[in-house]
Design a protein around this motif. Structure first.
Motif, PDB file in Angstrom:
ATOM      1  N   GLU A 266       0.660  -1.032  -0.081  1.00  0.00           N
ATOM      2  CA  GLU A 266       0.048  -0.030   0.065  1.00  0.00           C
ATOM      3  C   GLU A 266       0.780   1.411  -0.056  1.00  0.00           C
ATOM      4  O   GLU A 266       0.528   2.267  -0.639  1.00  0.00           O
ATOM      5  CB  GLU A 266      -0.759   0.002   1.179  1.00  0.00           C
ATOM      6  CG  GLU A 266      -1.709   1.301   1.228  1.00  0.00           C
ATOM      7  CD  GLU A 266      -2.946   0.883   2.110  1.00  0.00           C
ATOM      8  OE1 GLU A 266      -3.937   1.624   2.227  1.00  0.00           O
ATOM      9  OE2 GLU A 266      -2.717   0.245   3.224  1.00  0.00           O
ATOM     10  N   ARG A 267       2.149   1.346   0.817  1.00  0.00           N
ATOM     11  CA  ARG A 267       2.691   2.631   0.731  1.00  0.00           C
ATOM     12  C   ARG A 267       3.476   2.888  -0.608  1.00  0.00           C
ATOM     13  O   ARG A 267       4.067   3.641  -0.802  1.00  0.00           O
ATOM     14  CB  ARG A 267       3.809   2.386   1.934  1.00  0.00           C
ATOM     15  CG  ARG A 267       4.931   1.392   1.536  1.00  0.00           C
ATOM     16  CD  ARG A 267       5.630   1.134   2.842  1.00  0.00           C
ATOM     17  NE  ARG A 267       7.248   0.559   2.194  1.00  0.00           N
ATOM     18  CZ  ARG A 267       8.202   0.985   1.427  1.00  0.00           C
ATOM     19  NH1 ARG A 267       7.833   2.243   1.164  1.00  0.00           N
ATOM     20  NH2 ARG A 267       9.322   0.366   1.335  1.00  0.00           N
ATOM     21  N   LEU A 268       3.573   1.896  -1.579  1.00  0.00           N
ATOM     22  CA  LEU A 268       4.056   1.931  -2.729  1.00  0.00           C
ATOM     23  C   LEU A 268       3.296   2.511  -4.029  1.00  0.00           C
ATOM     24  O   LEU A 268       3.508   2.387  -4.920  1.00  0.00           O
ATOM     25  CB  LEU A 268       4.763   0.703  -3.331  1.00  0.00           C
ATOM     26  CG  LEU A 268       6.040   0.110  -2.315  1.00  0.00           C
ATOM     27  CD1 LEU A 268       6.244  -1.130  -2.828  1.00  0.00           C
ATOM     28  CD2 LEU A 268       7.054   0.966  -2.252  1.00  0.00           C
ATOM     29  N   TYR A 269       1.949   2.888  -3.553  1.00  0.00           N
ATOM     30  CA  TYR A 269       1.249   3.495  -4.678  1.00  0.00           C
ATOM     31  C   TYR A 269       0.482   4.778  -3.990  1.00  0.00           C
ATOM     32  O   TYR A 269       0.360   4.978  -3.008  1.00  0.00           O
ATOM     33  CB  TYR A 269       0.050   2.649  -5.361  1.00  0.00           C
ATOM     34  CG  TYR A 269      -0.916   1.718  -4.191  1.00  0.00           C
ATOM     35  CD1 TYR A 269      -0.518   0.492  -3.861  1.00  0.00           C
ATOM     36  CD2 TYR A 269      -1.999   2.341  -3.708  1.00  0.00           C
ATOM     37  CE1 TYR A 269      -1.451  -0.188  -3.069  1.00  0.00           C
ATOM     38  CE2 TYR A 269      -2.814   1.836  -2.793  1.00  0.00           C
ATOM     39  CZ  TYR A 269      -2.503   0.322  -2.629  1.00  0.00           C
ATOM     40  OH  TYR A 269      -3.427  -0.330  -1.556  1.00  0.00           O
TER      41      TYR A 269
ATOM     42  N   PRO B 152       3.703   8.427  -2.967  1.00  0.00           N
ATOM     43  CA  PRO B 152       4.071   7.323  -2.410  1.00  0.00           C
ATOM     44  C   PRO B 152       5.622   7.922  -1.930  1.00  0.00           C
ATOM     45  O   PRO B 152       6.407   8.683  -2.547  1.00  0.00           O
ATOM     46  CB  PRO B 152       4.084   6.019  -2.880  1.00  0.00           C
ATOM     47  CG  PRO B 152       4.160   6.559  -4.381  1.00  0.00           C
ATOM     48  CD  PRO B 152       3.288   7.834  -4.496  1.00  0.00           C
ATOM     49  N   VAL B 153       6.270   7.223  -0.933  1.00  0.00           N
ATOM     50  CA  VAL B 153       7.574   7.479  -0.512  1.00  0.00           C
ATOM     51  C   VAL B 153       8.420   6.200  -1.041  1.00  0.00           C
ATOM     52  O   VAL B 153       8.098   5.077  -0.541  1.00  0.00           O
ATOM     53  CB  VAL B 153       7.873   7.733   0.891  1.00  0.00           C
ATOM     54  CG1 VAL B 153       9.356   7.715   1.215  1.00  0.00           C
ATOM     55  CG2 VAL B 153       7.358   8.947   1.353  1.00  0.00           C
ATOM     56  N   ILE B 154       9.157   6.328  -2.130  1.00  0.00           N
ATOM     57  CA  ILE B 154       9.643   5.154  -2.607  1.00  0.00           C
ATOM     58  C   ILE B 154      11.269   5.268  -2.558  1.00  0.00           C
ATOM     59  O   ILE B 154      11.741   6.015  -2.699  1.00  0.00           O
ATOM     60  CB  ILE B 154       9.442   5.170  -4.195  1.00  0.00           C
ATOM     61  CG1 ILE B 154       7.934   5.016  -4.439  1.00  0.00           C
ATOM     62  CG2 ILE B 154      10.330   3.951  -4.868  1.00  0.00           C
ATOM     63  CD1 ILE B 154       7.380   5.203  -6.046  1.00  0.00           C
ATOM     64  N   TRP B 155      11.572   4.260  -1.774  1.00  0.00           N
ATOM     65  CA  TRP B 155      13.156   3.985  -1.404  1.00  0.00           C
ATOM     66  C   TRP B 155      13.758   3.452  -2.689  1.00  0.00           C
ATOM     67  O   TRP B 155      13.236   3.036  -3.451  1.00  0.00           O
ATOM     68  CB  TRP B 155      13.239   3.186  -0.283  1.00  0.00           C
ATOM     69  CG  TRP B 155      12.611   3.745   0.994  1.00  0.00           C
ATOM     70  CD1 TRP B 155      11.440   3.160   1.338  1.00  0.00           C
ATOM     71  CD2 TRP B 155      12.861   4.655   1.772  1.00  0.00           C
ATOM     72  NE1 TRP B 155      10.775   3.868   2.588  1.00  0.00           N
ATOM     73  CE2 TRP B 155      11.797   4.956   2.654  1.00  0.00           C
ATOM     74  CE3 TRP B 155      14.085   5.720   1.847  1.00  0.00           C
ATOM     75  CZ2 TRP B 155      12.079   5.855   3.683  1.00  0.00           C
ATOM     76  CZ3 TRP B 155      14.107   6.691   2.789  1.00  0.00           C
ATOM     77  CH2 TRP B 155      13.098   6.650   3.479  1.00  0.00           C
ATOM     78  N   PRO B 156      15.210   3.648  -2.661  1.00  0.00           N
ATOM     79  CA  PRO B 156      16.063   3.244  -3.850  1.00  0.00           C
ATOM     80  C   PRO B 156      15.784   1.759  -3.945  1.00  0.00           C
ATOM     81  O   PRO B 156      15.765   0.978  -2.724  1.00  0.00           O
ATOM     82  CB  PRO B 156      17.317   3.338  -3.431  1.00  0.00           C
ATOM     83  CG  PRO B 156      17.446   4.703  -2.452  1.00  0.00           C
ATOM     84  CD  PRO B 156      15.985   4.522  -1.687  1.00  0.00           C
ATOM     85  N   GLY B 157      15.475   1.033  -5.096  1.00  0.00           N
ATOM     86  CA  GLY B 157      15.404  -0.210  -5.330  1.00  0.00           C
ATOM     87  C   GLY B 157      14.030  -0.741  -5.276  1.00  0.00           C
ATOM     88  O   GLY B 157      13.326  -1.591  -5.637  1.00  0.00           O
ATOM     89  N   GLU B 158      13.427   0.340  -4.768  1.00  0.00           N
ATOM     90  CA  GLU B 158      11.653   0.042  -4.893  1.00  0.00           C
ATOM     91  C   GLU B 158      10.963   0.482  -6.098  1.00  0.00           C
ATOM     92  O   GLU B 158      11.638   1.501  -6.906  1.00  0.00           O
ATOM     93  CB  GLU B 158      11.055   0.647  -3.652  1.00  0.00           C
ATOM     94  CG  GLU B 158      11.221  -0.200  -2.448  1.00  0.00           C
ATOM     95  CD  GLU B 158      10.653   0.416  -1.367  1.00  0.00           C
ATOM     96  OE1 GLU B 158      10.508  -0.159  -0.268  1.00  0.00           O
ATOM     97  OE2 GLU B 158      10.407   1.724  -1.405  1.00  0.00           O
TER      98      GLU B 158
END
Length: 110
Positions: free
Chosen positions: A69-72, A85-91
């Motif tokens: 859920e945190r990736l959209y 969303p807050v997307i970290w490196p590699g995500e």
């Protein structure tokens, strides 16, 4: 009944000779084996969505789905403002696509 007599009975290594299993006998044994006789209307599809294994799988799927859920993108409750969303490196950004399994065609009710 042709399938019962030509495929199922021989696959069980049973030899009935010239005798054939009647429809009434097949229905009797299906009931004894736990099957229920149902009449399905033409065009209806029954997928067994309320069976135990399906319910368990849906619960597992939803738990997994909510983990992403945190990736959209989401929306605020009142103003419906887009919240990125807050997307970290590699995500990667996830875009859920939903659909309704109902299928309708024009002139269905004629």
């Amino acid at each position: 009944m042709k399938h019962v007599n030509s495929e199922i009975i021989p696959s069980l290594s049973l030899d009935l000779g010239k005798e054939e299993t009647s429809e009434a006998t097949a229905q009797h044994w299906l009931i004894k084996l736990g099957y229920a006789l149902k009449e399905a209307c033409k065009g209806m599809y029954f997928n067994g969505h309320d069976q135990d294994d399906v319910v368990k799988y849906c619960a597992k799927f939803l738990t997994s789905f909510l983990g992403y859920e945190r990736l959209y993108y989401t929306y605020s409750d009142m103003e419906l403002e887009l919240i990125p969303p807050v997307i970290w490196p590699g995500e990667k950004l996830h875009v859920p696509i939903f659909h309704d399994e109902s299928i309708f065609h024009s002139n269905d009710l004629q």
